[in-house]
Write an enzyme that holds these catalytic residues in place. Structure first.
Site, PDB file in Angstrom:
ATOM      1  N   ARG A 221     -28.287 -10.921  33.375  1.00 12.39           N
ATOM      2  CA  ARG A 221     -28.554  -9.565  33.835  1.00 12.39           C
ATOM      3  C   ARG A 221     -30.038  -9.244  33.832  1.00 12.39           C
ATOM      4  O   ARG A 221     -30.726  -9.359  32.815  1.00 12.39           O
ATOM      5  CB  ARG A 221     -27.839  -8.594  32.906  1.00 12.39           C
ATOM      6  CG  ARG A 221     -28.166  -7.137  33.112  1.00 12.39           C
ATOM      7  CD  ARG A 221     -27.290  -6.504  34.149  1.00 12.39           C
ATOM      8  NE  ARG A 221     -27.551  -5.079  34.289  1.00 12.39           N
ATOM      9  CZ  ARG A 221     -26.955  -4.319  35.198  1.00 12.39           C
ATOM     10  NH1 ARG A 221     -26.071  -4.850  36.014  1.00 12.39           N
ATOM     11  NH2 ARG A 221     -27.233  -3.044  35.282  1.00 12.39           N
TER      12      ARG A 221
ATOM     13  N   GLY B 247       2.360  -2.985   8.322  1.00 12.56           N
ATOM     14  CA  GLY B 247       2.520  -3.699   9.586  1.00 12.56           C
ATOM     15  C   GLY B 247       3.949  -4.176   9.754  1.00 12.56           C
ATOM     16  O   GLY B 247       4.568  -4.658   8.796  1.00 12.56           O
TER      17      GLY B 247
ATOM     18  N   THR C 296       0.819  -1.219   0.000  1.00 13.62           N
ATOM     19  CA  THR C 296       0.000   0.000   0.000  1.00 13.62           C
ATOM     20  C   THR C 296       0.853   1.269   0.000  1.00 13.62           C
ATOM     21  O   THR C 296       1.866   1.342   0.698  1.00 13.62           O
ATOM     22  CB  THR C 296      -0.902   0.000   1.244  1.00 13.62           C
ATOM     23  OG1 THR C 296      -1.697  -1.182   1.211  1.00 13.62           O
ATOM     24  CG2 THR C 296      -1.811   1.219   1.275  1.00 13.62           C
TER      25      THR C 296
ATOM     26  N   GLU D 191      -6.914  -5.101   3.529  1.00 10.62           N
ATOM     27  CA  GLU D 191      -6.927  -6.226   2.571  1.00 10.62           C
ATOM     28  C   GLU D 191      -8.031  -5.996   1.532  1.00 10.62           C
ATOM     29  O   GLU D 191      -8.691  -6.941   1.088  1.00 10.62           O
ATOM     30  CB  GLU D 191      -7.136  -7.575   3.281  1.00 10.62           C
ATOM     31  CG  GLU D 191      -6.045  -7.939   4.263  1.00 10.62           C
ATOM     32  CD  GLU D 191      -4.879  -8.662   3.622  1.00 10.62           C
ATOM     33  OE1 GLU D 191      -5.046  -9.214   2.517  1.00 10.62           O
ATOM     34  OE2 GLU D 191      -3.786  -8.651   4.215  1.00 10.62           O
TER      35      GLU D 191
ATOM     36  N   SER E 177      -6.372   1.386  -3.005  1.00  8.69           N
ATOM     37  CA  SER E 177      -6.970   0.227  -3.661  1.00  8.69           C
ATOM     38  C   SER E 177      -6.389  -0.047  -5.046  1.00  8.69           C
ATOM     39  O   SER E 177      -6.578  -1.112  -5.597  1.00  8.69           O
ATOM     40  CB  SER E 177      -8.493   0.437  -3.804  1.00  8.69           C
ATOM     41  OG  SER E 177      -9.101   0.481  -2.537  1.00  8.69           O
TER      42      SER E 177
ATOM     43  N   ASP F 293     -10.856  -2.591   0.440  1.00  4.93           N
ATOM     44  CA  ASP F 293     -12.059  -1.944   0.953  1.00  4.93           C
ATOM     45  C   ASP F 293     -13.290  -2.775   0.570  1.00  4.93           C
ATOM     46  O   ASP F 293     -13.433  -3.222  -0.568  1.00  4.93           O
ATOM     47  CB  ASP F 293     -12.150  -0.545   0.332  1.00  4.93           C
ATOM     48  CG  ASP F 293     -13.450   0.137   0.686  1.00  4.93           C
ATOM     49  OD1 ASP F 293     -13.492   0.761   1.751  1.00  4.93           O
ATOM     50  OD2 ASP F 293     -14.418   0.026  -0.093  1.00  4.93           O
TER      51      ASP F 293
ATOM     52  N   GLY G 183     -23.323   0.034  29.831  1.00  3.19           N
ATOM     53  CA  GLY G 183     -22.079   0.622  30.324  1.00  3.19           C
ATOM     54  C   GLY G 183     -20.996  -0.432  30.513  1.00  3.19           C
ATOM     55  O   GLY G 183     -19.812  -0.169  30.286  1.00  3.19           O
TER      56      GLY G 183
END
Lengths: 712, 712
Positions: free
Chosen positions: A362, A229, A190, A481, A196, A483, A458
């Site tokens: 809950r 990365g 990229t 990887e 893209s 859009d 919350g």
């Protein structure tokens, strides 16, 4: 009619990772059973069933959901520590990066990182199984997503490129080191300018025959490698995707190995590294930016499986068409997309499991008119059921479809891993489906985690309950990887070309491929507008003939006239398949009309862009339902079948309900039937509700893997 | 027919905050103009218009969007530094908390924190304007959301409770200190056990007449105060909501001031404080937990405006009905909900402004068939337009509606701030609308920021581009200050009781209130099921008569038969109003049918829960459109009117398109008209597209306020 098989249960019980991979691989090569267009298979069972029938053994359900690579999953369950599932978003960026690298090194002793490499290319340590690699990636996605993505960068993209695009000399020199983490690397594709549009990358690798070197260079700020990365901190070497230039001629995008840091971690001369800094999530992955200023690397550093440069600069390739060569080079990306979809699905399952567990416990208000102590929990409320249960059902259904996609990935790409030449036709079809499923699953994850967060109130906002980090980590999945919107268009274009092919009769696969290419080119600006207009007309030449044929074939059994029931699987599949076919046909018609009116290629494609995306989704929805139905039909346990079948009902009817306007507009359902859909989804939610935890249990997440305080 | 006024432009040019507030307040008291049920007003203008007409001066559009409290906005624009708009999510939790407290102190010299306090209660420093306070909160929401929420905790909830529930002795002793930050506090309402069920809080404040003290106590882990802003670090005192007990009798929830930390910051004896830790966002706010172990405070610490305890333990109150007293005590919350909606809208605008700015600049692929250098930017793509432009339009439309809501808030609650007794009827109606709008606006923010993130691709994931933090910070808005689903049900129940009132004729307001209460009680378990069944029947007694009347009135002009156009405002409003009325009527019918069949109160309400939520949304959609239409009609600048009117078209038609199945199912639109909706939304997107940056400009965000690298 699908034929039940025992594929999904096959596989050795050995716990040695490579053996597991190899063993499973053998059983996973067959084509997935699927229904024919009439929607038979598991169809014909009509809801409601005896509620007792839904009380399935979670292990029996899990066996179906685990699919073909169950032994790989079991091994991951045994080796991934629960501590890796605990939230880490309180860490500073540097602490988080250090922890992630440490965990990456802790994966090595398990051997599970070796599944996807060829034994022959790694001195015998590779597992020879793309399928096992993908499934293991999914399992890691239940745990630490920074680790998962860093693993994907190092093993999938960096080492994977050396494996896929390199030749023996690269394998010998680098691959084992890359697999065993003695060489950390990154995947520099990229660029800042155009995310893209990979074909138009600006970085160049120019061969200098005087010295026998490539000169790697970033011609401007737009050419800067971005979001890479491992680049900010750990990578010592980059696989750089660049325009290859020899003797003044450009040969398109190729991959070149470029060292970027010395052993101490300092940038090498000519290499400028910077840090993308804090992100919404995945802060254990060190994304960075790279600029190259005439960096020289030896000729041998070109990964030259599909294109070679001789000492004198002569370029050769076994693939003469530059476009075909480009797509072959990019073929390695398909596995990455399947993996991202898999990790997204894992995260969605985890988040929904947390929210369902919480909702079971809950209380919100005491029960109106109830006896003292009679608790109503969140999951008893209809709106809460509506929020979580269709997504829970979809997660199970997608798991079944994903298993088929992985099988197809394995069937198509494992031979290439083992040395065979890629088969362009199956590869193209796989890429289209993988692109679409990546979009579907990552959006499913975004939506599921959003609902899960809100459903936990919350508590869902606190890091200790993990959903916050799951959301932050996975949010980028919808755009990296590839859009999602672009990927769905890719699938849509593939379907259009397949459609044209179907119209013209068999034996035209080559032509269909060319068409796809020309369409992609047209939209991407590589073909003059006039050519597009011609193509668009061609796609739809025989459309009216097909419509007539279709009408005749369907007479008396079209969805609008059938005496079918909402809970009849055949009816459900027919609804999805009708939408699949009709969106595509009308798309082709609209394109022809506009092209004939002389509109430019850009205008034609842009005016139908939302329609193109819809056609792709419609195709995926139908494919997923067919595939899941077939997988359920193959299951052995009767109650597991019934429960999974109800989940498929809920998934499909929720889909049809969500898009019921489309059916109403076309007279395919009556207003009454449309309103029944809502009633049916409500009823299914109520029916599935007592079994929600059973489904969560069937996801097979070991003790501690939810990693959430409220669900511990 | 709405009467154009110049209200929105009124207000002094003084830059002194209190003067601004006071000046504007005078002009903001009038009832908002609104259309009658026939949907006239700005209606009747038919699209398409001359494109030139849309080229409005952004300042003229801003003047309309700024609304009644424009001077308050301008002052905030001048005082909030752009540095507060920069992302802070790279900070550690402790750094972030320290920075947020520091910024809170930096607000004090501006005086803008004083708007919402009574001058008479603060030694003359208060601004006497609830409206100005709310609008200032919204403006802060464009900047640092941790600061915004911490400001809301300190000034809105803590000091606000002392102002609203305390009497002169509390005001004299604490209020000015709380306003000027010499006393930091927290608002301790929510408990671990039951978030939404405030009436059943477990914490007790028991009066001990022997010592003249209240004993504040948490009877168990469920009674722990949880998610309390300011509690983990900064608060020295808490307004504790507890069951008041005197002489062995419980009087319901009251507020008591309880010191929790000494000056050095250590927990006081009997008070156990803990930290909620890292969160998905808002990490500058120190949320914590509080347990009380028989903590004694003087009798004077009871905030006793609506309930007093004499030295001997005698309880007195001007509001004899405990339920009415409870709702009056909680009345202060209404402002908080309006504020959260406002901050959500601000964040949505910021995020969309970033994404639209980026989409105007960023190219994805070169233009197909275009001249060399001819760029296509992201915003030229239909799918991209579809993602961002309807949300941009909705943001403008919601701004107009929010201004009316604030005017109503101001009209109803400012007299109470200044000492008048609350008027239960208007307060109830305001609470219902505020609850609904809080849900609508916070979900709008969640959706807008999700689309904005994805629309910016990988860039949207980086903290430096701010959307990541905006998402993290606002995600909890949909569930705090009341869970959105619960809030929509609150509105739905209010509408049901209003509806019954309308059926029975005028003069029954008191009865309607009682009905609402009983319904809320029924669902919350405080009324036997049999009573609910009776009530439910009663609500719908005259339903068929109404339907006949409605049918007669509408004859010939019902949406399905009208010769109206999609771009005709009257038709648009009729569509929304018909849905509003019909969802409510059919809801009442369904409830009666089920109640008559002998179903329990819980079952009745749960079976219609999704319907109840839909009725609330339908009401809000119609109200918002009417209100925005009236605001546009009041505007002076012709081109601003045209541009805003197109945005309202896009907003309304997108709504109708999204729920077109509902209209189709009821025969209110034909299939053809339904499909035209999609075409119309596409066309409107294309028409608005060239003006997208103009709309962003009209949001009136000063230089640097986007705080995003990609939009700087």
């Amino acid at each position: 009619m699908s034929s039940p098989t025992t594929q999904s249960a096959a596989g050795p019980s050995s716990t040695d990772a490579a053996a597991v991979a190899a063993g499973v691989a053998e059983t996973a090569g067959g084509a997935p059973s699927r229904l024919d267009g009439q929607g038979e298979g598991a169809a014909g069972r009509v809801w409601p069933v005896d509620p007792e029938q839904l009380v399935a053994d979670p292990r029996a359900v899990q066996k179906v959901l685990d699919g073909r690579w169950a032994p790989v999953r079991d091994r991951a369950r045994a080796t991934i520590p629960a501590a890796w599932c605990e939230p880490t978003d309180h860490l500073s960026t540097e602490e988080h990066r250090a922890l992630t690298l440490q965990r990456l090194r802790e994966v090595v002793p398990t051997g599970e990182h070796r599944y996807g490499f060829a034994a022959s290319a790694t001195g015998g340590i590779g597992g020879d199984s793309v399928g096992a690699q993908t499934v293991n990636f999914e399992m890691l996605g239940h745990a630490d997503l920074s680790l998962t993505i860093k693993a994907g960068v190092q093993w999938g993209l960096f080492a994977g490129s050396i494996q896929a695009l390199g030749t023996a000399k690269h394998h010998e020199r680098y691959l084992r080191d890359a697999v065993e983490l003695d060489l950390l690397g990154c995947f520099a594709m990229t660029e800042t300018g155009h995310g893209s549009d990979v074909a138009n990358l600006r970085t160049t690798a120019t061969y200098d025959e005087a010295t026998g070197e490539f000169v790697v260079h970033s011609p401007g700020p737009e050419a800067r490698k971005d979001y890479i990365g491992n680049a900010a901190r750990d990578a010592r070497m980059a696989v750089v995707y660049a325009q290859l230039v020899t003797r003044g001629e450009t040969h398109g995008v190729h991959a070149v190995l470029v060292p970027i840091r010395d052993e101490a971690g300092s940038a090498l001369p000519g290499v400028t590294l910077s840090d993308c800094g804090r992100k919404m999530g995945l802060n254990g992955v060190d994304n960075g930016r790279i600029m190259f200023d005439h960096v020289r690397v030896p000729r041998e550093n070109l990964l030259d499986r599909y294109g070679q440069v001789a000492e004198d600069g002569t370029y050769t390739s076994s693939i003469s068409n530059p476009n075909a060569r480009f797509f072959t080079t990019l073929g390695a990306l398909v596995k990455g997309r399947v993996c991202i979809g898999a990790a997204a699905l894992a995260a969605a399952k985890t988040g929904l499991a947390i929210a369902v567990t919480y909702a079971e416990r809950r209380a919100q208000f005491p029960k109106a008119g109830g006896a003292k102590g009679e608790e109503v929990t969140l999951l008893d409320y209809r709106t809460h059921q509506r929020r979580l249960l269709p997504l829970l059902a979809s997660s199970a259904v997608y798991a079944l479809a994903q298993d088929d996609l992985v099988a197809e990935l394995h069937r198509v790409t494992n031979p290439v891993l083992l040395g065979a030449a890629p088969a362009p036709g199956p590869q193209k079809a796989l890429e289209a489906k993988a692109a679409g499923m990546k979009a579907l699953l990552t959006w499913h994850a975004t939506r599921s985690l959003q609902e899960a967060r809100e459903a936990c109130g919350g508590s869902g906002f606190l890091s200790e309950n993990r959903i916050a980090q799951l959301k932050g980590d996975t949010d980028v999945f919808t755009t990296f990887e590839g859009d999602n919107t672009v990927l769905l268009q890719l699938l849509g274009k593939h379907l259009l070309s397949e459609h044209r092919d179907a119209l013209k009769g068999a034996g035209r696969i080559g032509q269909a491929r060319a068409v796809t290419t020309s369409l992609v080119d047209a939209y991407a600006g590589r073909t003059p507008a006039r050519a597009v207009a011609g193509f668009v007309g061609e796609v739809v030449t025989d459309i009216s003939a097909l419509r007539q044929r279709g009408a005749a074939k369907q007479a008396g059994s079209a969805p609008e006239e059938a005496d079918s029931e909402l809970f009849d699987r055949a009816w459900q599949l027919r609804m999805l398949e009708h939408r699949e076919r009709r969106t595509l046909e009308s798309l082709a018609l609209r394109m022809r009309k506009r092209a004939q009116a002389g509109e430019s290629g850009f205008t034609v494609m842009n005016e139908v862009q939302d329609h193109l995306v819809l056609a792709a989704r419609a195709h995926l929805d139908a494919w997923v339902a067919r595939t899941a139905d077939a997988a359920i039909a193959r299951a052995e346990d009767e109650r597991a079948k019934v429960l999974l079948s109800r989940l498929l009902d809920l998934h499909v009817l929720s889909l049809v309900e969500a898009d019921r306007a489309w059916y109403l507009e076309r007279g395919l359902v009556t207003a009454g039937r449309s309103r029944e859909l809502t009633t049916a989804v409500n009823a299914l939610c109520a029916q599935v509700r007592p079994h929600a935890l059973r489904v969560v249990d069937a996801f097979g997440l070991p003790q501690g893997w939810l990693g959430a305080h409220i669900a511990s």
